[in-house]
Write a protein that holds these residues in place. Structure first.
Motif, PDB file in Angstrom:
ATOM      1  N   PRO A  13      64.022  17.397  42.491  1.00 51.82           N
ATOM      2  CA  PRO A  13      64.590  16.160  41.926  1.00 51.82           C
ATOM      3  C   PRO A  13      63.734  14.949  42.296  1.00 51.82           C
ATOM      4  CG  PRO A  13      66.329  17.521  42.839  1.00 51.82           C
ATOM      5  CD  PRO A  13      65.033  18.166  43.240  1.00 51.82           C
ATOM      6  N   GLY A  14      63.525  14.089  41.314  1.00 58.28           N
ATOM      7  CA  GLY A  14      62.670  12.929  41.512  1.00 58.28           C
ATOM      8  C   GLY A  14      61.221  13.178  41.195  1.00 58.28           C
ATOM      9  N   GLY A  15      60.865  14.421  40.961  1.00 54.24           N
ATOM     10  CA  GLY A  15      59.481  14.775  40.680  1.00 54.24           C
ATOM     11  C   GLY A  15      59.095  14.547  39.229  1.00 54.24           C
ATOM     12  N   SER A  16      57.863  14.937  38.907  1.00 56.58           N
ATOM     13  CA  SER A  16      57.307  14.724  37.566  1.00 56.58           C
ATOM     14  C   SER A  16      56.660  15.994  37.046  1.00 56.58           C
ATOM     15  CB  SER A  16      56.252  13.607  37.603  1.00 56.58           C
ATOM     16  OG  SER A  16      56.802  12.392  38.026  1.00 56.58           O
ATOM     17  N   LEU A  17      56.632  16.105  35.734  1.00 60.52           N
ATOM     18  CA  LEU A  17      55.919  17.179  35.044  1.00 60.52           C
ATOM     19  C   LEU A  17      55.374  16.620  33.749  1.00 60.52           C
ATOM     20  CD1 LEU A  17      58.192  20.381  35.251  1.00 60.52           C
ATOM     21  CD2 LEU A  17      55.935  20.078  36.308  1.00 60.52           C
ATOM     22  N   LYS A  18      54.294  17.228  33.263  1.00 55.93           N
ATOM     23  CA  LYS A  18      53.766  16.860  31.951  1.00 55.93           C
ATOM     24  C   LYS A  18      53.677  18.122  31.106  1.00 55.93           C
ATOM     25  CE  LYS A  18      50.005  14.408  29.627  1.00 55.93           C
ATOM     26  NZ  LYS A  18      48.730  13.686  29.801  1.00 55.93           N
ATOM     27  N   LEU A  19      54.416  18.140  30.026  1.00 56.57           N
ATOM     28  CA  LEU A  19      54.380  19.259  29.101  1.00 56.57           C
ATOM     29  C   LEU A  19      53.329  18.996  28.028  1.00 56.57           C
ATOM     30  CD1 LEU A  19      58.205  19.884  28.545  1.00 56.57           C
ATOM     31  CD2 LEU A  19      56.713  20.730  30.369  1.00 56.57           C
ATOM     32  N   SER A  20      52.694  20.076  27.601  1.00 60.06           N
ATOM     33  CA  SER A  20      51.710  20.001  26.521  1.00 60.06           C
ATOM     34  C   SER A  20      52.099  20.977  25.428  1.00 60.06           C
ATOM     35  CB  SER A  20      50.313  20.340  27.042  1.00 60.06           C
ATOM     36  OG  SER A  20      49.910  19.467  28.069  1.00 60.06           O
ATOM     37  N   CYS A  21      51.731  20.649  24.219  1.00 60.79           N
ATOM     38  CA  CYS A  21      51.993  21.522  23.075  1.00 60.79           C
ATOM     39  C   CYS A  21      50.784  21.467  22.160  1.00 60.79           C
ATOM     40  CB  CYS A  21      53.240  21.075  22.348  1.00 60.79           C
ATOM     41  SG  CYS A  21      53.614  22.013  20.842  1.00 60.79           S
ATOM     42  N   GLU A  22      49.963  22.497  22.241  1.00 61.30           N
ATOM     43  CA  GLU A  22      48.759  22.552  21.408  1.00 61.30           C
ATOM     44  C   GLU A  22      49.106  23.180  20.064  1.00 61.30           C
ATOM     45  OE1 GLU A  22      45.539  24.718  23.119  1.00 61.30           O
ATOM     46  OE2 GLU A  22      44.139  24.210  21.521  1.00 61.30           O
ATOM     47  N   VAL A  23      48.700  22.520  19.008  1.00 62.85           N
ATOM     48  CA  VAL A  23      49.015  22.967  17.655  1.00 62.85           C
ATOM     49  C   VAL A  23      47.747  23.435  16.963  1.00 62.85           C
ATOM     50  CG1 VAL A  23      50.025  22.316  15.445  1.00 62.85           C
ATOM     51  CG2 VAL A  23      50.927  21.339  17.561  1.00 62.85           C
ATOM     52  N   THR A  24      47.818  24.601  16.356  1.00 61.62           N
ATOM     53  CA  THR A  24      46.691  25.109  15.568  1.00 61.62           C
ATOM     54  C   THR A  24      47.171  25.454  14.165  1.00 61.62           C
ATOM     55  OG1 THR A  24      47.095  27.337  16.428  1.00 61.62           O
ATOM     56  CG2 THR A  24      45.450  26.012  17.559  1.00 61.62           C
ATOM     57  N   GLY A  25      46.272  25.299  13.193  1.00 62.08           N
ATOM     58  CA  GLY A  25      46.594  25.621  11.821  1.00 62.08           C
ATOM     59  C   GLY A  25      47.336  24.529  11.080  1.00 62.08           C
ATOM     60  N   PHE A  26      47.454  23.355  11.690  1.00 62.76           N
ATOM     61  CA  PHE A  26      48.247  22.276  11.094  1.00 62.76           C
ATOM     62  C   PHE A  26      47.858  20.997  11.818  1.00 62.76           C
ATOM     63  CE2 PHE A  26      51.936  20.948   8.719  1.00 62.76           C
ATOM     64  CZ  PHE A  26      52.553  19.945   9.466  1.00 62.76           C
ATOM     65  N   THR A  27      47.371  19.990  11.062  1.00 58.70           N
ATOM     66  CA  THR A  27      46.973  18.758  11.721  1.00 58.70           C
ATOM     67  C   THR A  27      48.187  17.881  12.002  1.00 58.70           C
ATOM     68  OG1 THR A  27      45.572  16.792  11.546  1.00 58.70           O
ATOM     69  CG2 THR A  27      46.501  17.641   9.508  1.00 58.70           C
ATOM     70  N   LEU A  28      48.220  17.305  13.195  1.00 58.32           N
ATOM     71  CA  LEU A  28      49.364  16.493  13.596  1.00 58.32           C
ATOM     72  C   LEU A  28      49.335  15.068  13.050  1.00 58.32           C
ATOM     73  CD1 LEU A  28      49.840  17.489  17.346  1.00 58.32           C
ATOM     74  CD2 LEU A  28      51.282  18.111  15.392  1.00 58.32           C
ATOM     75  N   GLU A  29      48.187  14.645  12.576  1.00 57.68           N
ATOM     76  CA  GLU A  29      48.074  13.254  12.134  1.00 57.68           C
ATOM     77  C   GLU A  29      49.054  12.981  10.994  1.00 57.68           C
ATOM     78  OE1 GLU A  29      44.114  12.098  11.384  1.00 57.68           O
ATOM     79  OE2 GLU A  29      44.581   9.967  11.245  1.00 57.68           O
ATOM     80  N   ASP A  30      49.830  11.902  11.147  1.00 56.99           N
ATOM     81  CA  ASP A  30      50.821  11.501  10.139  1.00 56.99           C
ATOM     82  C   ASP A  30      51.947  12.515   9.962  1.00 56.99           C
ATOM     83  OD1 ASP A  30      48.123  10.166   8.177  1.00 56.99           O
ATOM     84  OD2 ASP A  30      49.424   9.136   9.618  1.00 56.99           O
ATOM     85  N   LYS A  31      52.208  13.319  10.990  1.00 57.28           N
ATOM     86  CA  LYS A  31      53.319  14.262  10.947  1.00 57.28           C
ATOM     87  C   LYS A  31      54.368  13.867  11.984  1.00 57.28           C
ATOM     88  CE  LYS A  31      51.031  17.016   8.112  1.00 57.28           C
ATOM     89  NZ  LYS A  31      49.676  16.464   8.185  1.00 57.28           N
ATOM     90  N   ALA A  32      55.590  14.256  11.759  1.00 55.12           N
ATOM     91  CA  ALA A  32      56.619  14.078  12.784  1.00 55.12           C
ATOM     92  C   ALA A  32      56.415  15.105  13.886  1.00 55.12           C
ATOM     93  CB  ALA A  32      57.997  14.243  12.177  1.00 55.12           C
ATOM     94  N   VAL A  33      56.628  14.669  15.119  1.00 52.80           N
ATOM     95  CA  VAL A  33      56.554  15.584  16.255  1.00 52.80           C
ATOM     96  C   VAL A  33      57.765  15.337  17.133  1.00 52.80           C
ATOM     97  CG1 VAL A  33      54.034  15.714  16.242  1.00 52.80           C
ATOM     98  CG2 VAL A  33      55.166  13.980  17.643  1.00 52.80           C
ATOM     99  N   GLY A  34      58.182  16.369  17.834  1.00 52.27           N
ATOM    100  CA  GLY A  34      59.347  16.204  18.690  1.00 52.27           C
ATOM    101  C   GLY A  34      59.385  17.196  19.826  1.00 52.27           C
ATOM    102  N   TRP A  35      60.098  16.805  20.858  1.00 45.27           N
ATOM    103  CA  TRP A  35      60.419  17.688  21.971  1.00 45.27           C
ATOM    104  C   TRP A  35      61.930  17.868  22.012  1.00 45.27           C
ATOM    105  CZ3 TRP A  35      57.165  20.518  24.867  1.00 45.27           C
ATOM    106  CH2 TRP A  35      55.817  20.161  24.888  1.00 45.27           C
ATOM    107  N   PHE A  36      62.348  19.099  22.229  1.00 42.53           N
ATOM    108  CA  PHE A  36      63.748  19.463  22.262  1.00 42.53           C
ATOM    109  C   PHE A  36      63.992  20.264  23.537  1.00 42.53           C
ATOM    110  CE2 PHE A  36      64.564  18.526  17.742  1.00 42.53           C
ATOM    111  CZ  PHE A  36      63.260  18.408  17.301  1.00 42.53           C
ATOM    112  N   ARG A  37      65.248  20.395  23.913  1.00 45.31           N
ATOM    113  CA  ARG A  37      65.547  21.242  25.061  1.00 45.31           C
ATOM    114  C   ARG A  37      66.897  21.929  24.860  1.00 45.31           C
ATOM    115  NH1 ARG A  37      66.495  16.563  29.723  1.00 45.31           N
ATOM    116  NH2 ARG A  37      68.535  15.816  28.978  1.00 45.31           N
ATOM    117  N   GLN A  38      67.012  23.062  25.517  1.00 45.77           N
ATOM    118  CA  GLN A  38      68.272  23.796  25.472  1.00 45.77           C
ATOM    119  C   GLN A  38      68.553  24.366  26.850  1.00 45.77           C
ATOM    120  OE1 GLN A  38      68.619  26.815  22.417  1.00 45.77           O
ATOM    121  NE2 GLN A  38      70.845  26.704  22.515  1.00 45.77           N
ATOM    122  N   ALA A  39      69.671  23.926  27.406  1.00 41.84           N
ATOM    123  CA  ALA A  39      70.112  24.429  28.702  1.00 41.84           C
ATOM    124  C   ALA A  39      71.056  25.600  28.478  1.00 41.84           C
ATOM    125  CB  ALA A  39      70.812  23.315  29.474  1.00 41.84           C
TER     126      ALA A  39
END
Length: 126
Positions: A13-39
C-alpha cells in the motif's frame, strides 16, 4: 491485432506500478485507448481512457489524482502509471483500444471496445 499487457505485480500500500500495453497490428494514433480492471466477484470497470477526437484523459473517481494514462505513438504502447496504491486497487488490469469510441464516451461502461489485451494482475498488500 494483439495487445500485450505487462507490468503488474505485488506492491505494498502506498507504492507505485507502471503498466504497459504494447499493441501490434493496429496503430494507436487517433484511436480510443483505455485501461480497465476486474476484481474477484466484481464487474469490470473502466479505470482510465482517452477517447477519439478530444485528446482528453478521463479517470474513474476512485483513481483520480493517483493514476495517469498516456500513449506513446512512436512505440504504439499505452501506459498506466499508478501511485498511492490501495488494497482496493487489487484486480486484473486490462488494456483495450477501439477506432470509434469518441470523447468522454470512452468512460461509458456499456461501450464495447474492439480489441483487448490479456490482463495483468495487480495485487496491493502488505
Amino acid at each position: 491485432v494483439q495487445l500485450q499487457a505487462s507490468g503488474g505485480g505485488l506492491v505494498q500500500p502506498g507504492g507505485s506500478l507502471k503498466l504497459s500495453c504494447e499493441v501490434t497490428g493496429f496503430t494507436l494514433e487517433d484511436k480510443a485507448v483505455g485501461w480497465f480492471r476486474q476484481a474477484p466477484g466484481k464487474e469490470r470497470e473502466v479505470v482510465s481512457c482517452i477517447g477519439v477526437g478530444d485528446g482528453n484523459k478521463y479517470y474513474a473517481d476512485s483513481v483520480k489524482g493517483r493514476f495517469a494514462i498516456s500513449v506513446d505513438n512512436t512505440k504504439n504502447t499505452i501506459y498506466l502509471r499508478m501511485s498511492s496504491l490501495k488494497p482496493g486497487d487489487t484486480a486484473v488490469y486490462y488494456c483495450a483500444t477501439d477506432p470509434g469510441v469518441f470523447g468522454e464516451f470512452c468512460l461509458d461502461p456499456d461501450v464495447e471496445y474492439d480489441y483487448w489485451g490479456q490482463g495483468t494482475q495487480v495485487t496491493v498488500s502488505s
